[in-house]
Design a protein around this motif. Sequence first.
Motif, PDB file in Angstrom:
ATOM      1  N   SER A  80      14.786 -46.918 -45.599  1.00 52.87           N
ATOM      2  CA  SER A  80      15.615 -45.775 -45.248  1.00 52.87           C
ATOM      3  C   SER A  80      17.092 -46.102 -45.400  1.00 52.87           C
ATOM      4  O   SER A  80      17.876 -45.298 -45.925  1.00 52.87           O
ATOM      5  CB  SER A  80      15.319 -45.342 -43.814  1.00 52.87           C
ATOM      6  OG  SER A  80      16.178 -44.301 -43.429  1.00 52.87           O
ATOM      7  N   TYR A  81      17.492 -47.270 -44.941  1.00 54.56           N
ATOM      8  CA  TYR A  81      18.898 -47.667 -45.048  1.00 54.56           C
ATOM      9  C   TYR A  81      19.304 -47.836 -46.516  1.00 54.56           C
ATOM     10  O   TYR A  81      20.392 -47.416 -46.915  1.00 54.56           O
ATOM     11  CB  TYR A  81      19.151 -48.959 -44.273  1.00 54.56           C
ATOM     12  CG  TYR A  81      20.597 -49.373 -44.325  1.00 54.56           C
ATOM     13  CD1 TYR A  81      21.566 -48.659 -43.626  1.00 54.56           C
ATOM     14  CD2 TYR A  81      21.000 -50.456 -45.099  1.00 54.56           C
ATOM     15  CE1 TYR A  81      22.898 -49.027 -43.689  1.00 54.56           C
ATOM     16  CE2 TYR A  81      22.329 -50.825 -45.164  1.00 54.56           C
ATOM     17  CZ  TYR A  81      23.272 -50.101 -44.458  1.00 54.56           C
ATOM     18  OH  TYR A  81      24.594 -50.456 -44.532  1.00 54.56           O
ATOM     19  N   LEU A  82      18.436 -48.435 -47.324  1.00 53.41           N
ATOM     20  CA  LEU A  82      18.739 -48.594 -48.744  1.00 53.41           C
ATOM     21  C   LEU A  82      18.850 -47.242 -49.437  1.00 53.41           C
ATOM     22  O   LEU A  82      19.708 -47.049 -50.305  1.00 53.41           O
ATOM     23  CB  LEU A  82      17.683 -49.471 -49.414  1.00 53.41           C
ATOM     24  CG  LEU A  82      17.651 -50.931 -48.960  1.00 53.41           C
ATOM     25  CD1 LEU A  82      16.488 -51.667 -49.604  1.00 53.41           C
ATOM     26  CD2 LEU A  82      18.972 -51.618 -49.241  1.00 53.41           C
ATOM     27  N   TYR A  83      18.003 -46.300 -49.066  1.00 51.41           N
ATOM     28  CA  TYR A  83      18.082 -44.935 -49.604  1.00 51.41           C
ATOM     29  C   TYR A  83      19.425 -44.317 -49.238  1.00 51.41           C
ATOM     30  O   TYR A  83      20.097 -43.710 -50.073  1.00 51.41           O
ATOM     31  CB  TYR A  83      16.927 -44.101 -49.051  1.00 51.41           C
ATOM     32  CG  TYR A  83      16.869 -42.676 -49.550  1.00 51.41           C
ATOM     33  CD1 TYR A  83      16.056 -42.340 -50.623  1.00 51.41           C
ATOM     34  CD2 TYR A  83      17.592 -41.663 -48.939  1.00 51.41           C
ATOM     35  CE1 TYR A  83      15.982 -41.043 -51.076  1.00 51.41           C
ATOM     36  CE2 TYR A  83      17.536 -40.358 -49.379  1.00 51.41           C
ATOM     37  CZ  TYR A  83      16.721 -40.047 -50.448  1.00 51.41           C
ATOM     38  OH  TYR A  83      16.661 -38.761 -50.901  1.00 51.41           O
ATOM     39  N   TYR A  84      19.832 -44.480 -47.986  1.00 52.47           N
ATOM     40  CA  TYR A  84      21.100 -43.946 -47.501  1.00 52.47           C
ATOM     41  C   TYR A  84      22.267 -44.564 -48.272  1.00 52.47           C
ATOM     42  O   TYR A  84      23.171 -43.859 -48.724  1.00 52.47           O
ATOM     43  CB  TYR A  84      21.229 -44.236 -46.009  1.00 52.47           C
ATOM     44  CG  TYR A  84      22.606 -44.097 -45.450  1.00 52.47           C
ATOM     45  CD1 TYR A  84      23.179 -42.841 -45.253  1.00 52.47           C
ATOM     46  CD2 TYR A  84      23.348 -45.223 -45.097  1.00 52.47           C
ATOM     47  CE1 TYR A  84      24.450 -42.716 -44.726  1.00 52.47           C
ATOM     48  CE2 TYR A  84      24.614 -45.099 -44.564  1.00 52.47           C
ATOM     49  CZ  TYR A  84      25.172 -43.851 -44.397  1.00 52.47           C
ATOM     50  OH  TYR A  84      26.427 -43.730 -43.894  1.00 52.47           O
ATOM     51  N   ARG A  85      22.258 -45.885 -48.442  1.00 54.03           N
ATOM     52  CA  ARG A  85      23.341 -46.557 -49.160  1.00 54.03           C
ATOM     53  C   ARG A  85      23.388 -46.133 -50.619  1.00 54.03           C
ATOM     54  O   ARG A  85      24.469 -45.945 -51.176  1.00 54.03           O
ATOM     55  CB  ARG A  85      23.183 -48.080 -49.067  1.00 54.03           C
ATOM     56  CG  ARG A  85      23.345 -48.648 -47.681  1.00 54.03           C
ATOM     57  CD  ARG A  85      24.736 -48.587 -47.207  1.00 54.03           C
ATOM     58  NE  ARG A  85      25.548 -49.404 -48.081  1.00 54.03           N
ATOM     59  CZ  ARG A  85      26.833 -49.617 -47.951  1.00 54.03           C
ATOM     60  NH1 ARG A  85      27.471 -49.065 -46.952  1.00 54.03           N
ATOM     61  NH2 ARG A  85      27.493 -50.368 -48.786  1.00 54.03           N
ATOM     62  N   ARG A  86      22.215 -45.984 -51.236  1.00 55.20           N
ATOM     63  CA  ARG A  86      22.158 -45.584 -52.651  1.00 55.20           C
ATOM     64  C   ARG A  86      22.722 -44.182 -52.809  1.00 55.20           C
ATOM     65  O   ARG A  86      23.497 -43.910 -53.716  1.00 55.20           O
ATOM     66  CB  ARG A  86      20.715 -45.669 -53.107  1.00 55.20           C
ATOM     67  CG  ARG A  86      20.522 -45.558 -54.583  1.00 55.20           C
ATOM     68  CD  ARG A  86      19.093 -45.876 -55.043  1.00 55.20           C
ATOM     69  NE  ARG A  86      18.073 -45.314 -54.210  1.00 55.20           N
ATOM     70  CZ  ARG A  86      17.181 -46.008 -53.501  1.00 55.20           C
ATOM     71  NH1 ARG A  86      17.212 -47.327 -53.525  1.00 55.20           N
ATOM     72  NH2 ARG A  86      16.271 -45.395 -52.773  1.00 55.20           N
ATOM     73  N   LYS A  87      22.349 -43.281 -51.911  1.00 52.69           N
ATOM     74  CA  LYS A  87      22.839 -41.896 -51.981  1.00 52.69           C
ATOM     75  C   LYS A  87      24.334 -41.832 -51.653  1.00 52.69           C
ATOM     76  O   LYS A  87      25.070 -41.064 -52.257  1.00 52.69           O
ATOM     77  CB  LYS A  87      22.044 -41.006 -51.035  1.00 52.69           C
ATOM     78  CG  LYS A  87      22.358 -39.554 -51.220  1.00 52.69           C
ATOM     79  CD  LYS A  87      21.395 -38.677 -50.485  1.00 52.69           C
ATOM     80  CE  LYS A  87      21.782 -37.223 -50.738  1.00 52.69           C
ATOM     81  NZ  LYS A  87      20.931 -36.309 -50.032  1.00 52.69           N
ATOM     82  N   LYS A  88      24.763 -42.623 -50.680  1.00 51.04           N
ATOM     83  CA  LYS A  88      26.177 -42.645 -50.297  1.00 51.04           C
ATOM     84  C   LYS A  88      27.033 -43.171 -51.449  1.00 51.04           C
ATOM     85  O   LYS A  88      28.112 -42.676 -51.701  1.00 51.04           O
ATOM     86  CB  LYS A  88      26.367 -43.505 -49.045  1.00 51.04           C
ATOM     87  CG  LYS A  88      27.776 -43.545 -48.542  1.00 51.04           C
ATOM     88  CD  LYS A  88      27.861 -44.424 -47.298  1.00 51.04           C
ATOM     89  CE  LYS A  88      29.303 -44.609 -46.882  1.00 51.04           C
ATOM     90  NZ  LYS A  88      29.440 -45.544 -45.779  1.00 51.04           N
TER      91      LYS A  88
END
Length: 91
Positions: A80-88
């Motif tokens: 979830s955090y990696l998804y958030y960082r990738r999208k950010k």
Amino acid sequence: LGILFMVIGNYLPKCLPSYTVGIKLPWTLHDEGNWRYTHRIGGFAWTVGGALVILFALLGLAGLILAVLLISTAIPMVASYLYYRRKKGAN
């Protein structure tokens, strides 16, 4: 405990975004795409983790049960955090 993880793992992908039920991380609560992704990964990780807990319990490998539970819980949080960082980073 393994059966409980499998049941919850089966239910996680069906959870709608809410503050009551689910994997409630700050970045999952603010992005529906992240919520769906996290719960799909979490459902798979918890179902497999539950099956491994049952297998290890039957084989008498009690020492590995805690490790499986911790890893099964950490996988969706990290994803979830990696998804958030990738999208950010894409913005």
